[in-house]
Design an enzyme around this catalytic site. Structure first.
Site, mmCIF file in Angstrom:
data_model
loop_
_atom_site.group_PDB
_atom_site.id
_atom_site.type_symbol
_atom_site.label_atom_id
_atom_site.label_comp_id
_atom_site.label_asym_id
_atom_site.label_seq_id
_atom_site.Cartn_x
_atom_site.Cartn_y
_atom_site.Cartn_z
ATOM 1 N N ASN A 112 0.883 -1.167 0.000
ATOM 2 C CA ASN A 112 0.000 0.000 0.000
ATOM 3 C C ASN A 112 0.915 1.210 0.000
ATOM 4 O OD1 ASN A 112 -1.754 2.072 0.431
ATOM 5 N ND2 ASN A 112 -2.378 1.450 2.498
ATOM 6 N N LYS A 164 0.257 4.287 -0.322
ATOM 7 C CA LYS A 164 -0.293 5.512 0.306
ATOM 8 C C LYS A 164 0.014 6.724 -0.587
ATOM 9 C CE LYS A 164 0.011 3.193 4.706
ATOM 10 N NZ LYS A 164 0.195 3.263 6.142
ATOM 11 N N HIS A 221 -9.267 1.568 4.809
ATOM 12 C CA HIS A 221 -7.991 1.721 5.520
ATOM 13 C C HIS A 221 -8.179 2.668 6.707
ATOM 14 C CE1 HIS A 221 -3.855 2.740 6.428
ATOM 15 N NE2 HIS A 221 -3.545 1.603 5.833
ATOM 16 N N GLU A 259 -6.454 4.988 7.778
ATOM 17 C CA GLU A 259 -6.188 6.409 7.474
ATOM 18 C C GLU A 259 -7.402 7.057 6.830
ATOM 19 O OE1 GLU A 259 -2.549 5.627 5.409
ATOM 20 O OE2 GLU A 259 -1.634 5.042 7.319
ATOM 21 N N GLU A 265 -5.245 -4.721 10.482
ATOM 22 C CA GLU A 265 -4.221 -3.710 10.696
ATOM 23 C C GLU A 265 -4.502 -2.970 12.000
ATOM 24 O OE1 GLU A 265 -2.204 -2.605 6.741
ATOM 25 O OE2 GLU A 265 -3.852 -1.222 7.026
ATOM 26 N N GLY A 270 2.681 2.409 10.677
ATOM 27 C CA GLY A 270 3.641 3.499 10.513
ATOM 28 C C GLY A 270 4.357 3.886 11.796
ATOM 29 N N SER A 303 3.550 -2.071 10.221
ATOM 30 C CA SER A 303 5.007 -2.160 10.425
ATOM 31 C C SER A 303 5.568 -3.541 10.102
ATOM 32 C CB SER A 303 5.386 -1.728 11.855
ATOM 33 O OG SER A 303 5.021 -0.373 12.068
#
Ligand code: 13P
Length: 255
Positions: free
Chosen positions: A13, A15, A98, A100, A170, A176, A216
Protein backbone atom coordinates in the site's frame (compact mmCIF):
# COMPACT_ATOMS: atom_id res chain seq x y z
CA UNK A 1 -7.98 -24.82 9.96
CA UNK A 2 -5.88 -25.50 6.95
CA UNK A 3 -3.36 -22.90 5.78
CA UNK A 4 -2.43 -25.01 2.75
CA UNK A 5 -5.82 -24.18 1.25
CA UNK A 6 -4.84 -20.53 0.95
CA UNK A 7 -2.35 -18.78 -1.31
CA UNK A 8 -0.62 -15.95 0.51
CA UNK A 9 -1.13 -12.43 -0.80
CA UNK A 10 1.54 -9.79 -0.29
CA UNK A 11 0.22 -6.34 -1.14
CA UNK A 12 2.01 -3.04 -1.01
CA UNK A 13 0.00 0.00 0.00
CA UNK A 14 2.00 2.89 -1.33
CA UNK A 15 -0.29 5.51 0.31
CA UNK A 16 0.45 9.10 -0.83
CA UNK A 17 3.97 8.44 -2.00
CA UNK A 18 5.53 8.23 -5.49
CA UNK A 19 4.74 10.18 -8.63
CA UNK A 20 4.00 8.40 -11.92
CA UNK A 21 7.64 8.46 -13.03
CA UNK A 22 8.77 7.23 -9.62
CA UNK A 23 6.15 4.47 -9.89
CA UNK A 24 7.64 3.24 -13.17
CA UNK A 25 11.11 3.23 -11.67
CA UNK A 26 10.07 1.35 -8.52
CA UNK A 27 8.10 -1.27 -10.45
CA UNK A 28 11.03 -1.84 -12.81
CA UNK A 29 13.25 -2.37 -9.78
CA UNK A 30 10.76 -4.76 -8.17
CA UNK A 31 9.89 -6.94 -11.16
CA UNK A 32 13.05 -9.08 -11.33
CA UNK A 33 13.11 -9.42 -7.54
CA UNK A 34 9.60 -10.86 -7.21
CA UNK A 35 9.24 -12.74 -10.50
CA UNK A 36 9.53 -16.18 -8.89
CA UNK A 37 7.09 -15.45 -6.08
CA UNK A 38 5.12 -18.36 -4.68
CA UNK A 39 2.46 -15.95 -3.45
CA UNK A 40 0.25 -13.35 -5.11
CA UNK A 41 1.93 -9.96 -5.39
CA UNK A 42 -0.10 -6.74 -5.54
CA UNK A 43 0.81 -3.07 -5.44
CA UNK A 44 -1.88 -0.56 -4.48
CA UNK A 45 -0.96 2.90 -5.68
CA UNK A 46 -2.41 6.43 -5.88
CA UNK A 47 -4.98 6.96 -8.64
CA UNK A 48 -2.65 9.06 -10.78
CA UNK A 49 0.00 6.32 -10.66
CA UNK A 50 -2.31 3.53 -11.82
CA UNK A 51 -1.57 3.86 -15.52
CA UNK A 52 2.16 3.91 -14.95
CA UNK A 53 1.90 0.90 -12.64
CA UNK A 54 -0.25 -1.04 -15.12
CA UNK A 55 2.10 -0.29 -18.01
CA UNK A 56 5.19 -1.24 -16.02
CA UNK A 57 3.69 -4.45 -14.58
CA UNK A 58 2.29 -5.68 -17.91
CA UNK A 59 3.32 -9.28 -18.54
CA UNK A 60 4.69 -9.65 -15.01
CA UNK A 61 3.29 -11.40 -11.92
CA UNK A 62 2.58 -8.08 -10.16
CA UNK A 63 -1.09 -7.08 -9.98
CA UNK A 64 -2.28 -3.52 -9.51
CA UNK A 65 -4.79 -2.07 -7.06
CA UNK A 66 -6.21 1.32 -6.14
CA UNK A 67 -6.30 2.68 -2.59
CA UNK A 68 -10.02 3.51 -2.56
CA UNK A 69 -13.09 3.82 -4.79
CA UNK A 70 -16.48 5.51 -4.59
CA UNK A 71 -19.73 3.57 -4.28
CA UNK A 72 -21.75 5.43 -6.93
CA UNK A 73 -21.33 4.63 -10.61
CA UNK A 74 -21.05 8.32 -11.56
CA UNK A 75 -22.36 11.70 -10.53
CA UNK A 76 -21.63 14.91 -8.69
CA UNK A 77 -18.90 13.65 -6.35
CA UNK A 78 -16.05 16.07 -6.92
CA UNK A 79 -12.68 14.45 -6.36
CA UNK A 80 -13.97 10.87 -6.24
CA UNK A 81 -13.19 7.90 -8.51
CA UNK A 82 -15.69 5.25 -9.62
CA UNK A 83 -15.11 1.53 -9.90
CA UNK A 84 -15.67 1.66 -13.66
CA UNK A 85 -12.87 4.19 -14.00
CA UNK A 86 -10.62 1.65 -12.31
CA UNK A 87 -11.72 -1.45 -14.18
CA UNK A 88 -11.51 0.25 -17.56
CA UNK A 89 -7.83 0.86 -16.87
CA UNK A 90 -7.30 -2.79 -15.94
CA UNK A 91 -7.10 -2.38 -12.17
CA UNK A 92 -7.92 -5.65 -10.35
CA UNK A 93 -7.72 -4.82 -6.63
CA UNK A 94 -8.89 -2.04 -4.36
CA UNK A 95 -8.10 -1.26 -0.72
CA UNK A 96 -11.23 -0.30 1.21
CA UNK A 97 -11.62 1.01 4.75
CA UNK A 98 -7.99 1.72 5.52
CA UNK A 99 -7.66 3.24 8.99
CA UNK A 100 -6.19 6.41 7.47
CA UNK A 101 -9.42 6.83 5.49
CA UNK A 102 -11.45 6.13 8.62
CA UNK A 103 -9.39 8.53 10.77
CA UNK A 104 -8.73 11.45 8.40
CA UNK A 105 -11.54 11.28 5.83
CA UNK A 106 -14.65 10.37 7.78
CA UNK A 107 -14.92 6.80 6.49
CA UNK A 108 -17.40 4.77 8.54
CA UNK A 109 -18.38 1.11 8.61
CA UNK A 110 -21.42 2.06 6.53
CA UNK A 111 -19.47 3.88 3.80
CA UNK A 112 -16.97 1.01 3.82
CA UNK A 113 -19.83 -1.42 3.22
CA UNK A 114 -21.10 0.66 0.28
CA UNK A 115 -17.65 0.78 -1.29
CA UNK A 116 -17.21 -2.99 -0.84
CA UNK A 117 -20.54 -3.56 -2.58
CA UNK A 118 -19.62 -1.30 -5.51
CA UNK A 119 -16.18 -2.86 -5.89
CA UNK A 120 -17.54 -6.41 -5.94
CA UNK A 121 -20.25 -5.43 -8.42
CA UNK A 122 -17.53 -4.09 -10.71
CA UNK A 123 -15.53 -7.34 -10.53
CA UNK A 124 -12.73 -5.97 -8.38
CA UNK A 125 -11.03 -7.89 -5.57
CA UNK A 126 -11.33 -6.04 -2.27
CA UNK A 127 -8.65 -5.70 0.38
CA UNK A 128 -10.81 -4.73 3.33
CA UNK A 129 -8.95 -3.18 6.28
CA UNK A 130 -10.07 -3.62 9.86
CA UNK A 131 -8.32 -2.96 13.14
CA UNK A 132 -8.57 -1.48 16.60
CA UNK A 133 -6.98 1.64 18.06
CA UNK A 134 -4.61 1.44 21.00
CA UNK A 135 -7.34 2.76 23.28
CA UNK A 136 -9.72 0.03 22.13
CA UNK A 137 -7.06 -2.64 22.65
CA UNK A 138 -6.39 -1.37 26.15
CA UNK A 139 -10.13 -1.40 26.88
CA UNK A 140 -10.20 -5.06 25.89
CA UNK A 141 -12.63 -4.57 23.00
CA UNK A 142 -10.40 -5.57 20.07
CA UNK A 143 -12.54 -8.55 19.05
CA UNK A 144 -15.75 -6.54 19.32
CA UNK A 145 -14.36 -3.71 17.16
CA UNK A 146 -12.85 -5.98 14.53
CA UNK A 147 -15.91 -8.24 14.53
CA UNK A 148 -18.27 -5.31 14.00
CA UNK A 149 -16.14 -3.77 11.24
CA UNK A 150 -16.04 -7.15 9.49
CA UNK A 151 -19.74 -7.89 9.82
CA UNK A 152 -20.92 -4.47 8.65
CA UNK A 153 -18.49 -4.37 5.71
CA UNK A 154 -19.57 -7.84 4.53
CA UNK A 155 -23.29 -7.14 4.87
CA UNK A 156 -24.91 -8.39 1.67
CA UNK A 157 -21.76 -10.09 0.35
CA UNK A 158 -22.58 -13.58 -0.92
CA UNK A 159 -20.48 -16.69 -0.33
CA UNK A 160 -19.52 -16.72 -4.02
CA UNK A 161 -18.37 -13.11 -3.83
CA UNK A 162 -16.29 -13.83 -0.75
CA UNK A 163 -13.57 -15.33 -2.96
CA UNK A 164 -12.90 -11.76 -4.11
CA UNK A 165 -12.53 -10.38 -0.59
CA UNK A 166 -9.36 -10.34 1.49
CA UNK A 167 -9.29 -8.90 4.99
CA UNK A 168 -6.21 -7.09 6.22
CA UNK A 169 -6.06 -6.94 9.99
CA UNK A 170 -4.22 -3.71 10.70
CA UNK A 171 -4.05 -2.65 14.33
CA UNK A 172 -4.06 1.15 14.13
CA UNK A 173 -1.33 1.40 16.78
CA UNK A 174 1.02 -0.63 14.59
CA UNK A 175 0.63 1.39 11.39
CA UNK A 176 3.64 3.50 10.51
CA UNK A 177 4.81 3.41 14.12
CA UNK A 178 7.48 0.74 13.91
CA UNK A 179 5.53 -1.01 16.65
CA UNK A 180 4.51 -4.32 15.13
CA UNK A 181 1.96 -6.61 16.71
CA UNK A 182 3.64 -9.71 18.06
CA UNK A 183 3.17 -12.79 15.92
CA UNK A 184 0.81 -14.13 18.61
CA UNK A 185 -1.27 -10.93 18.69
CA UNK A 186 -1.55 -10.90 14.90
CA UNK A 187 -2.50 -14.56 14.76
CA UNK A 188 -5.04 -14.26 17.56
CA UNK A 189 -7.02 -11.52 15.80
CA UNK A 190 -6.60 -13.07 12.35
CA UNK A 191 -7.95 -16.31 13.78
CA UNK A 192 -10.87 -14.45 15.34
CA UNK A 193 -11.69 -12.87 11.96
CA UNK A 194 -11.74 -16.36 10.47
CA UNK A 195 -14.22 -17.49 13.11
CA UNK A 196 -16.41 -14.48 12.24
CA UNK A 197 -16.30 -15.56 8.58
CA UNK A 198 -17.21 -19.10 9.61
CA UNK A 199 -20.18 -17.71 11.54
CA UNK A 200 -21.36 -15.52 8.67
CA UNK A 201 -20.82 -18.17 5.99
CA UNK A 202 -19.44 -21.62 6.85
CA UNK A 203 -16.21 -23.31 7.82
CA UNK A 204 -15.24 -24.14 4.22
CA UNK A 205 -15.53 -20.44 3.32
CA UNK A 206 -13.49 -19.53 6.40
CA UNK A 207 -10.81 -22.10 5.56
CA UNK A 208 -10.37 -20.65 2.08
CA UNK A 209 -10.46 -17.01 3.23
CA UNK A 210 -7.26 -14.93 3.10
CA UNK A 211 -6.55 -12.81 6.18
CA UNK A 212 -3.49 -10.60 5.97
CA UNK A 213 -1.66 -8.76 8.70
CA UNK A 214 -0.56 -5.14 8.26
CA UNK A 215 1.25 -2.68 10.51
CA UNK A 216 5.01 -2.16 10.43
CA UNK A 217 5.58 -5.47 8.66
CA UNK A 218 9.10 -5.41 7.27
CA UNK A 219 11.89 -7.54 5.83
CA UNK A 220 13.02 -8.53 9.33
CA UNK A 221 9.76 -9.47 11.04
CA UNK A 222 7.79 -10.81 8.05
CA UNK A 223 8.93 -14.43 8.28
CA UNK A 224 7.77 -14.83 11.87
CA UNK A 225 4.41 -13.16 11.24
CA UNK A 226 3.80 -15.10 8.03
CA UNK A 227 4.63 -18.41 9.70
CA UNK A 228 1.55 -18.05 11.91
CA UNK A 229 -1.29 -20.43 11.00
CA UNK A 230 -3.83 -17.64 10.43
CA UNK A 231 -1.60 -15.02 8.79
CA UNK A 232 -2.02 -15.47 5.05
CA UNK A 233 -0.02 -12.54 3.82
CA UNK A 234 0.60 -8.90 4.48
CA UNK A 235 -0.48 -5.39 3.61
CA UNK A 236 2.73 -3.43 3.65
CA UNK A 237 3.12 0.33 3.87
CA UNK A 238 6.60 1.76 4.37
CA UNK A 239 8.53 -1.38 3.47
CA UNK A 240 6.67 -1.71 0.16
CA UNK A 241 8.37 1.46 -1.07
CA UNK A 242 11.77 -0.23 -1.05
CA UNK A 243 12.09 -2.91 -3.73
CA UNK A 244 14.57 -5.07 -1.83
CA UNK A 245 12.55 -5.02 1.40
CA UNK A 246 9.28 -5.75 -0.39
CA UNK A 247 10.96 -8.62 -2.26
CA UNK A 248 12.24 -10.03 1.02
CA UNK A 249 8.67 -10.09 2.39
CA UNK A 250 7.42 -11.73 -0.83
CA UNK A 251 10.16 -14.36 -0.38
CA UNK A 252 9.10 -15.01 3.21
CA UNK A 253 5.49 -15.54 2.04
CA UNK A 254 6.58 -17.89 -0.73
CA UNK A 255 7.85 -20.62 1.62
P1 13P B 1 3.20 0.42 7.58
O1 13P B 1 3.69 -0.89 7.00
O2 13P B 1 3.97 1.61 7.07
O3 13P B 1 3.10 0.37 9.06
O4 13P B 1 1.72 0.61 7.03
C1 13P B 1 0.84 -0.43 7.12
C2 13P B 1 -0.38 -0.08 6.39
O5 13P B 1 -1.11 0.81 6.77
C3 13P B 1 -0.66 -0.81 5.15
O6 13P B 1 -1.94 -0.53 4.71
Amino acid sequence: MNKQLRKAVIAGNWKMNKTPSQTTALVEEMKPLVKDAGCDVVICVPYVDLQAALAATKGSNIKVGAENCHWEKSGAYTGEISTEMLTELGVEYVVIGHSERRTYFGETDVTVQKRVRAALDAGLTVILCVGETLEQREQGITFEVVGLQTKVALGGVSKEELSRVIIAYEPVWAIGTGRTATAEQANEVNHYIRTVIAGLYDSAAADAFVVQYGGSMNAKNAAELLAQPDVDGGLIGGASLKAADFAEIVKAASK
